[in-house]
Design an enzyme around this catalytic site. Structure first.
Site, PDB file in Angstrom:
ATOM      1  N   TYR A 196      41.365  21.508  51.997  1.00 50.00           N
ATOM      2  CA  TYR A 196      40.977  21.772  50.601  1.00 50.00           C
ATOM      3  C   TYR A 196      42.091  21.345  49.638  1.00 50.00           C
ATOM      4  CZ  TYR A 196      39.495  24.375  46.479  1.00 50.00           C
ATOM      5  OH  TYR A 196      39.123  24.731  45.206  1.00 50.00           O
ATOM      6  N   ASP A 207      38.606  29.719  45.763  1.00 55.04           N
ATOM      7  CA  ASP A 207      39.484  29.931  44.617  1.00 55.04           C
ATOM      8  C   ASP A 207      38.719  30.695  43.538  1.00 55.04           C
ATOM      9  OD1 ASP A 207      37.758  28.055  43.519  1.00 55.04           O
ATOM     10  OD2 ASP A 207      39.233  26.452  43.436  1.00 55.04           O
ATOM     11  N   GLU A 253      28.931  25.565  47.424  1.00 54.26           N
ATOM     12  CA  GLU A 253      29.276  25.146  46.058  1.00 54.26           C
ATOM     13  C   GLU A 253      28.735  23.765  45.731  1.00 54.26           C
ATOM     14  OE1 GLU A 253      33.309  24.387  43.414  1.00 54.26           O
ATOM     15  OE2 GLU A 253      33.131  26.193  44.618  1.00 54.26           O
ATOM     16  N   LYS A 254      28.658  22.902  46.755  1.00 54.52           N
ATOM     17  CA  LYS A 254      28.228  21.524  46.510  1.00 54.52           C
ATOM     18  C   LYS A 254      27.553  20.976  47.763  1.00 54.52           C
ATOM     19  CE  LYS A 254      32.577  20.456  45.515  1.00 54.52           C
ATOM     20  NZ  LYS A 254      33.439  21.547  46.029  1.00 54.52           N
ATOM     21  N   ARG A 294      42.410  21.478  46.053  1.00 55.75           N
ATOM     22  CA  ARG A 294      42.741  22.103  44.754  1.00 55.75           C
ATOM     23  C   ARG A 294      43.593  23.345  44.970  1.00 55.75           C
ATOM     24  NH1 ARG A 294      38.274  20.893  40.390  1.00 55.75           N
ATOM     25  NH2 ARG A 294      37.339  19.016  41.240  1.00 55.75           N
ATOM     26  N   ASP A 316      33.947  27.430  46.866  1.00 55.17           N
ATOM     27  CA  ASP A 316      35.317  27.051  47.221  1.00 55.17           C
ATOM     28  C   ASP A 316      36.209  28.290  47.211  1.00 55.17           C
ATOM     29  OD1 ASP A 316      34.765  24.414  47.611  1.00 55.17           O
ATOM     30  OD2 ASP A 316      35.497  23.716  45.670  1.00 55.17           O
TER      31      ASP A 316
END
Length: 636
Positions: free
Chosen positions: A320, A104, A7-8, A322, A102
């Protein structure tokens, strides 16, 4: 070649470090033997603008609403074209692809929409990482799953993105154009989450502004009992002049009774004594952490989120962040002593807490049935270098460690007493509490507890030593702060009028998500709808006017909270994305009929609120008389 799409960049680096062999860096990727790791930079794609579907919709016109794409399109973000080109080149060479977004709903969307946009048709596996430290990443790499298992989650995320577009684009255009007719030169942004949040604050501010205080008169009596003294408070009977909270609003009967009480004898007529056990507070979800950090350290929700991201990605000190979960996997319990010992190495306060922990205890926090896509935020076990952390980063890290550490402390045990005395045929009540075992309590600085009462026996005699009447005044509701607003968004059922909907929402989703709540508050500030006054969040005149002009269904939380329920049901294969969108469109068409220039003009002229601290976002008028926003933005 196996291609892993993270993702990043920080996640990509952590994955590369856990892969065997030496890593070779190239533009936009890291090569590790037969595996290449590349990355997104957040969302590389965004929903296409209305004019991408029909050039006629570049001009904002009421008679063109609602705008509903027949075939949805995604467009590369301007700053993401270079990295998208890197992934396009690599994916053509890949024999299989690993999705490493991520863990989610948004993470599932972010990477999968890129894979589908680039028309990759080969096998895709899913890598789920919630801890960036090498042992945890290695375990995740050994436990890949089929990405097909997460297709319902992707469908829910896609439905959310499209719903936000439909709702935000159409209602923002409708009320902005209505605003033009009402004389307002600026964009009036409406979103499915931001507008109900603004509505909460506007209604609270109105309640504060309209509040009319009134005096009330509590009466106390000091009583002598067999083993000491205590103070009790009169409980007036219903025939007395009382407000809706049972407070006496006429001083006369209180003064009359107070003058007669000294020397009067009575009896303890009701006695309730209980020993209570209170389990430690659970480890944090992001929202719960934002609430506590705002209360204890005055940090905004966005600052707490930014700190958590740094603690996770840069310092690798926490898992993580979030997360919407406050429970931990049972398999983490045997590892907890080691991870907490590592986390506490370099801080006197943390070491002191560690020394008091009993790792033979097991709290209710360790529960696989309560853990979904994420678990609660926890320390990774890496020792913290507090010299490399800012003061606020240290504060937030200690809170996270403390709430996991508290699971290894005994429950708080208290002895609580409620007593009712009868004198002169009137009831007087007292309550007290004594701490039998402080348990986890010393880890938390909390408000002072109710002092204990002397030992009491049902039926024992008492005598009034003195009495008095205090004059107090009712107080308006408190304005929202970051802490109380995040808590309201988490527990939105409390702000819903419909009892049926309130029942439905009591134990389900809130307003917004863990990942978006902080950003929603900042968006409202940036758009000039809210201002911060010390710790309080107050609505501006513009924000108040918009809420007054909108249908109540747009500015109250019922609709969007129920949407979140449906999105979760889609993710759990209990609802259908197409049915969800159709219901949304039916709703939207009804709302568009309520845009009323006269009502908006009236609200703009009469609304009360704070002066805006942010310049309003202007729209630009072209030579052809068309209104276009300078920077199209998502409406949430």
């Amino acid at each position: 070649m196996r291609l892993i799409i993270a993702e990043k960049p920080s996640l990509a680096r952590a994955i590369a470090e856990a892969l065997p062999g030496s890593a070779k860096r190239q533009d936009g990727a890291i090569i590790c033997g037969d595996t290449t790791v590349t990355w997104c930079l957040g969302h590389l794609l965004e929903q296409a603008a209305p004019e991408a579907y029909d050039p006629a919709d570049k001009q904002w016109r009421l008679d063109r609403l609602p705008i509903v794409p027949q075939q949805w399109k995604l467009m590369p973000r301007p700053k993401a074209r270079g990295q998208l080109a890197v992934i396009r080149k690599l994916i053509k060479q890949a024999t299989d692809v690993v999705h490493a977004g991520d863990p989610d709903r948004e993470g599932q969307l972010l990477v999968q929409e890129v894979i589908e946009h680039l028309k990759y048709r080969g096998p895709v596996q899913r890598l789920l990482i919630s801890d960036l430290n090498r042992p945890a990443v290695s375990r995740a790499l050994a436990a890949l799953r089929s990405n097909a298992d997460f297709q319902p989650l992707y469908q829910a995320a896609q439905a959310r993105a499209r719903a936000d577009w439909l709702y935000g684009i159409n209602l923002t255009r409708a009320w902005t154009l209505t605003g033009r007719q009402a004389g307002h030169d600026g964009v009036l942004s409406v979103g499915r989450v931001q507008t109900p949040v603004l509505g909460l604050i506007v209604r609270r501010d109105n309640a504060i502004r309209d509040f009319v205080p009134h005096p009330f008169y509590p009466l106390w009596v000091d009583l002598k009992v067999a083993q000491g003294q205590l103070r009790a408070w009169w409980a007036p009977k219903e025939h007395q002049p009382l407000d809706d909270q049972g407070r006496l609003i006429d001083r006369t009967p209180a003064d009359e009774l107070a003058s007669q009480l000294p020397g009067a004898s009575g009896q303890l007529t009701k006695l309730d004594q209980q020993e209570k056990r209170q389990a430690p507070p659970l480890p944090y979800s992001l929202s719960a952490l934002q609430v506590d950090a705002a209360r204890r350290h005055g940090l905004s929700a966005q600052i707490v989120l930014d700190i958590c991201q740094r603690l996770y990605e840069q310092h690798k000190l926490i898992t993580y962040p979030r997360s919407d979960c406050r429970y931990l996997p049972e398999e983490h319990l045997p590892l907890a002593q080691r991870s907490l010992t590592g986390a506490c190495q370099n801080d006197d306060t943390l070491r002191q807490w560690l020394n008091g922990a009993d790792f033979s205890l097991r709290s209710k926090a360790w529960n696989d049935k309560q853990v979904g896509a994420h678990h609660a935020i926890a320390p990774s076990g890496k020792p913290a270098d507090f010299g490399q952390l800012s003061t606020t980063e240290g504060h937030v890290f200690r809170l996270i460690v403390r709430n996991v550490m508290a699971q290894f402390y005994r429950p708080l045990r208290t002895f609580e007493v409620k007593a009712e005395f009868t004198l002169m045929d009137e009831a007087f009540r007292a309550r007290g509490q004594s701490i039998l075992d402080p348990g986890w309590k010393p880890l938390f600085t909390t408000r002072e507890e109710t002092p204990p009462l002397p030992p009491l026996t049902q039926g024992e005699a008492c005598q009034a030593l003195g009495a008095g009447v205090e004059e107090k005044e009712t107080r308006p509701p408190e304005p929202f702060t970051d802490a109380s607003l995040i808590k309201a968004m988490m527990n939105i059922g409390r702000y819903v009028d419909d009892p049926e909907v309130r029942r439905t929402l009591r134990d389900t989703d809130g307003l917004g998500t863990e990942a978006t709540r902080a950003g929603i508050i900042e968006t409202l500030v940036q758009r000039g709808y809210l201002v911060r006054k010390q710790k309080a969040l107050r609505a501006t005149q513009l924000g108040s006017a918009l809420i007054a002009a909108l249908p109540s269904a747009v500015s109250t939380p019922e609709r969007t909270a129920l949407w979140e329920q449906r999105l979760r049901a889609i993710a759990e294969q209990q609802d259908n994305a197409n049915a969800f969108q159709q219901a949304l469109l039916d709703d939207l068409r009804g709302l568009l009929t309520h845009s009323d220039a006269a009502k908006l003009r009236q609200s703009l002229q009469t609304a009360q609120g704070e002066a805006s601290g942010t310049a309003k976002r202007k729209s630009t008028k072209t030579k052809r008389g068309r209104y276009v926003k300078r920077k199209p933005a998502k409406q949430r």
